[in-house]
Design a protein around this motif. Structure first.
Motif, mmCIF file in Angstrom:
data_model
loop_
_atom_site.group_PDB
_atom_site.id
_atom_site.type_symbol
_atom_site.label_atom_id
_atom_site.label_comp_id
_atom_site.label_asym_id
_atom_site.label_seq_id
_atom_site.Cartn_x
_atom_site.Cartn_y
_atom_site.Cartn_z
ATOM 1 N N SER A 68 -58.031 -31.353 2.868
ATOM 2 C CA SER A 68 -58.429 -32.174 1.724
ATOM 3 C C SER A 68 -58.567 -33.630 2.119
ATOM 4 C CB SER A 68 -57.409 -32.046 0.597
ATOM 5 O OG SER A 68 -56.123 -32.394 1.065
ATOM 6 N N TYR A 69 -58.077 -33.963 3.301
ATOM 7 C CA TYR A 69 -58.025 -35.384 3.671
ATOM 8 C C TYR A 69 -58.896 -35.730 4.867
ATOM 9 C CZ TYR A 69 -55.344 -38.956 1.399
ATOM 10 O OH TYR A 69 -54.956 -39.968 0.581
ATOM 11 N N ASP A 98 -45.657 -28.762 -0.771
ATOM 12 C CA ASP A 98 -46.587 -29.720 -0.178
ATOM 13 C C ASP A 98 -45.857 -31.039 0.069
ATOM 14 O OD1 ASP A 98 -48.895 -30.597 0.956
ATOM 15 O OD2 ASP A 98 -50.021 -30.818 -0.897
ATOM 16 N N ASP A 99 -46.452 -31.846 0.939
ATOM 17 C CA ASP A 99 -45.789 -33.103 1.286
ATOM 18 C C ASP A 99 -45.899 -34.136 0.180
ATOM 19 O OD1 ASP A 99 -48.524 -33.370 1.634
ATOM 20 O OD2 ASP A 99 -48.443 -34.138 3.676
ATOM 21 N N ILE A 100 -47.112 -34.289 -0.378
ATOM 22 C CA ILE A 100 -47.316 -35.402 -1.306
ATOM 23 C C ILE A 100 -48.368 -35.057 -2.349
ATOM 24 C CG2 ILE A 100 -48.996 -36.506 0.262
ATOM 25 C CD1 ILE A 100 -47.803 -39.226 -0.617
ATOM 26 N N LEU A 101 -48.100 -35.468 -3.558
ATOM 27 C CA LEU A 101 -49.043 -35.289 -4.667
ATOM 28 C C LEU A 101 -49.752 -36.624 -4.843
ATOM 29 C CD1 LEU A 101 -49.978 -33.402 -6.962
ATOM 30 C CD2 LEU A 101 -48.006 -34.168 -8.281
ATOM 31 N N ASP A 102 -51.057 -36.602 -4.590
ATOM 32 C CA ASP A 102 -51.831 -37.849 -4.643
ATOM 33 C C ASP A 102 -52.860 -37.716 -5.769
ATOM 34 O OD1 ASP A 102 -53.394 -40.065 -4.157
ATOM 35 O OD2 ASP A 102 -53.461 -39.844 -2.007
ATOM 36 N N THR A 103 -54.088 -37.308 -5.460
ATOM 37 C CA THR A 103 -55.062 -37.084 -6.542
ATOM 38 C C THR A 103 -54.706 -35.825 -7.328
ATOM 39 O OG1 THR A 103 -56.528 -35.677 -5.210
ATOM 40 C CG2 THR A 103 -56.913 -38.071 -5.130
ATOM 41 N N ARG A 105 -55.665 -32.829 -6.354
ATOM 42 C CA ARG A 105 -56.688 -31.789 -6.121
ATOM 43 C C ARG A 105 -56.166 -30.635 -5.277
ATOM 44 N NH1 ARG A 105 -60.274 -36.363 -5.425
ATOM 45 N NH2 ARG A 105 -61.663 -36.533 -7.218
ATOM 46 N N THR A 106 -55.382 -30.955 -4.263
ATOM 47 C CA THR A 106 -54.901 -29.897 -3.366
ATOM 48 C C THR A 106 -53.999 -28.926 -4.123
ATOM 49 O OG1 THR A 106 -54.949 -31.481 -1.552
ATOM 50 C CG2 THR A 106 -53.691 -29.460 -1.185
ATOM 51 N N LYS A 130 -47.252 -39.743 -5.808
ATOM 52 C CA LYS A 130 -47.695 -41.125 -6.023
ATOM 53 C C LYS A 130 -47.791 -41.404 -7.516
ATOM 54 C CE LYS A 130 -50.052 -41.849 -1.674
ATOM 55 N NZ LYS A 130 -51.297 -42.139 -0.952
ATOM 56 N N PHE A 151 -50.471 -45.758 1.185
ATOM 57 C CA PHE A 151 -50.529 -44.715 2.191
ATOM 58 C C PHE A 151 -49.241 -44.719 3.003
ATOM 59 C CE2 PHE A 151 -51.783 -42.571 6.071
ATOM 60 C CZ PHE A 151 -52.470 -41.496 5.541
ATOM 61 N N VAL A 152 -48.612 -43.546 3.115
ATOM 62 C CA VAL A 152 -47.329 -43.460 3.820
ATOM 63 C C VAL A 152 -47.409 -42.450 4.964
ATOM 64 C CG1 VAL A 152 -45.932 -44.188 1.851
ATOM 65 C CG2 VAL A 152 -46.464 -41.756 2.149
ATOM 66 N N LEU A 157 -45.777 -36.463 7.365
ATOM 67 C CA LEU A 157 -47.058 -37.075 6.977
ATOM 68 C C LEU A 157 -47.630 -37.874 8.150
ATOM 69 C CD1 LEU A 157 -45.138 -37.578 4.027
ATOM 70 C CD2 LEU A 157 -47.527 -37.530 3.393
HETATM 71 P P1 XMP Z 1 -54.270 -34.757 -3.081
HETATM 72 O O1 XMP Z 1 -55.115 -35.999 -3.258
HETATM 73 O O2 XMP Z 1 -55.091 -33.523 -3.005
HETATM 74 O O3 XMP Z 1 -53.675 -35.021 -1.661
HETATM 75 O O4 XMP Z 1 -53.123 -34.702 -4.064
HETATM 76 C C1 XMP Z 1 -52.792 -34.212 -1.090
HETATM 77 C C2 XMP Z 1 -52.917 -34.300 0.406
HETATM 78 O O5 XMP Z 1 -53.472 -35.537 0.851
HETATM 79 C C3 XMP Z 1 -52.746 -36.048 1.926
HETATM 80 N N1 XMP Z 1 -52.202 -37.367 1.542
HETATM 81 C C4 XMP Z 1 -51.533 -38.189 2.354
HETATM 82 N N2 XMP Z 1 -51.187 -38.057 3.644
HETATM 83 N N3 XMP Z 1 -50.114 -40.156 3.570
HETATM 84 C C5 XMP Z 1 -50.487 -39.040 4.250
HETATM 85 O O6 XMP Z 1 -50.154 -38.927 5.418
HETATM 86 C C6 XMP Z 1 -50.418 -40.379 2.274
HETATM 87 O O7 XMP Z 1 -50.049 -41.402 1.705
HETATM 88 C C7 XMP Z 1 -51.183 -39.324 1.638
HETATM 89 N N4 XMP Z 1 -51.659 -39.183 0.378
HETATM 90 C C8 XMP Z 1 -52.266 -37.961 0.367
HETATM 91 C C9 XMP Z 1 -51.663 -35.043 2.211
HETATM 92 O O8 XMP Z 1 -52.088 -34.212 3.256
HETATM 93 C C10 XMP Z 1 -51.538 -34.250 0.963
HETATM 94 O O9 XMP Z 1 -51.146 -32.916 1.185
#
Ligand code: XMP
Length: 183
Positions: A68-69, A98-103, A105-106, A130, A151-152, A157
Motif C-alpha cells: 500500500s505504500y 498491522d503496524d500502523i493505521l494511517d489512511t 485503506r490497508t 495516526k 512519518f515514523v 516500520l
Molecule cells: P494505510 O494508509 O493504508 O497505511 O492505513 C498503512 C500502511 O502504510 C504504512 N505506513 C507507514 N510506514 N511509517 C512507516 O514506516 C509511517 O509513518 C507510516 N504510515 C503508514 C505502513 O506500512 C502501514 O501498514
C-alpha cells in the motif's frame, strides 16, 4: 542508524508495557479456543513477535503480503494482495495485526477480504494509529498508541527498507529524508 533519528517518540520500555495490556485485552475478548492471527508483512513483524509471546492460548500464525505504500512516505491509495494463496480463515476467529493505521485503506481492504473468505469474526490490532481523518471508515479494536500525523520508523516500520530493527518508534531527521529519498 540511531544518528538519523530526530527524536524518539515511544521508547522500548513503554512499548513493552503497553503490549502487556493489549495481550491481556485480546485474551479476555476472544472466545476460548484456537485463534488465527494474520500478520501484515513486513511492518507488523516486530510488533507481532512481541505481542503474541504474551498471548497464552493456541494460535495459528499466517502472514499476508500487501502493498500500500511502495517504499515512500505517502500512501498511493491502492491496496494490492501479493500472495498467490490467501490463508484459510473460513469459520475462524481472526486477529489481524498491522503496524500502523494511517489512511485506513490497508486495514479496511484486508478486513473486507477476510469477511469475503468466510472468517467468523475479525478483530484488528495496530501498534500505532495516526490521529487524523481516515480515507475510509475503519478503526482498530486494539490500538497501542495514538500518534500525530508524522512519518515514523523503528520497531518494524521502515523508510525505504531501513530502520525496522530500531527498538523504539522514532522520527527521522528531515535531512535524512531529503538525502535518501527526496528526489
Ligand atoms: P494505510 O494508509 O493504508 O497505511 O492505513 C498503512 C500502511 O502504510 C504504512 N505506513 C507507514 N510506514 N511509517 C512507516 O514506516 C509511517 O509513518 C507510516 N504510515 C503508514 C505502513 O506500512 C502501514 O501498514
Amino acid at each position: 542508524m540511531r544518528e538519523d533519528i530526530e527524536r524518539v517518540l515511544i521508547d522500548e520500555v513503554v512499548i513493552e508495557k503497553r503490549l502487556d495490556g493489549m495481550a491481556a485485552a485480546i485474551e479476555r475478548d476472544f472466545p476460548p479456543g484456537p485463534l488465527v492471527v494474520i500478520i501484515l508483512l513486513k511492518g507488523a513483524l516486530v510488533f507481532a513477535a512481541d505481542l503474541l509471546r504474551r498471548v497464552a492460548r493456541p494460535i495459528g500464525i499466517e502472514c499476508l503480503n500487501v502493498a500500500s505504500y511502495h517504499g515512500a512516505t505517502t500512501s498511493c491509495g491502492k491496496v494490492d494482495f501479493l500472495d498467490r494463496q490467501f490463508p484459510e480463515v473460513r469459520g475462524r476467529h481472526v486477529l489481524l495485526l498491522d503496524d500502523i493505521l494511517d489512511t485506513g485503506r490497508t486495514l479496511h481492504a484486508v478486513i473486507e477480504r477476510l469477511h469475503e473468505e468466510g472468517a467468523t469474526a475479525v478483530r484488528s490490532a495496530v501498534l500505532l494509529a495516526k490521529d487524523k481523518p481516515r480515507a475510509v471508515t475503519v478503526s482498530a479494536d486494539y490500538v497501542g498508541f495514538e500518534i500525530g500525523d508524522e512519518f515514523v520508523v523503528g520497531y518494524g516500520l521502515d523508510y525505504l527498507g531501513r530502520y525496522r530493527n530500531l527498538p523504539f518508534i522514532g522520527v527521522l531527521k528531515a535531512a535524512v529524508v531529503a538525502r535518501v529519498g527526496g528526489s
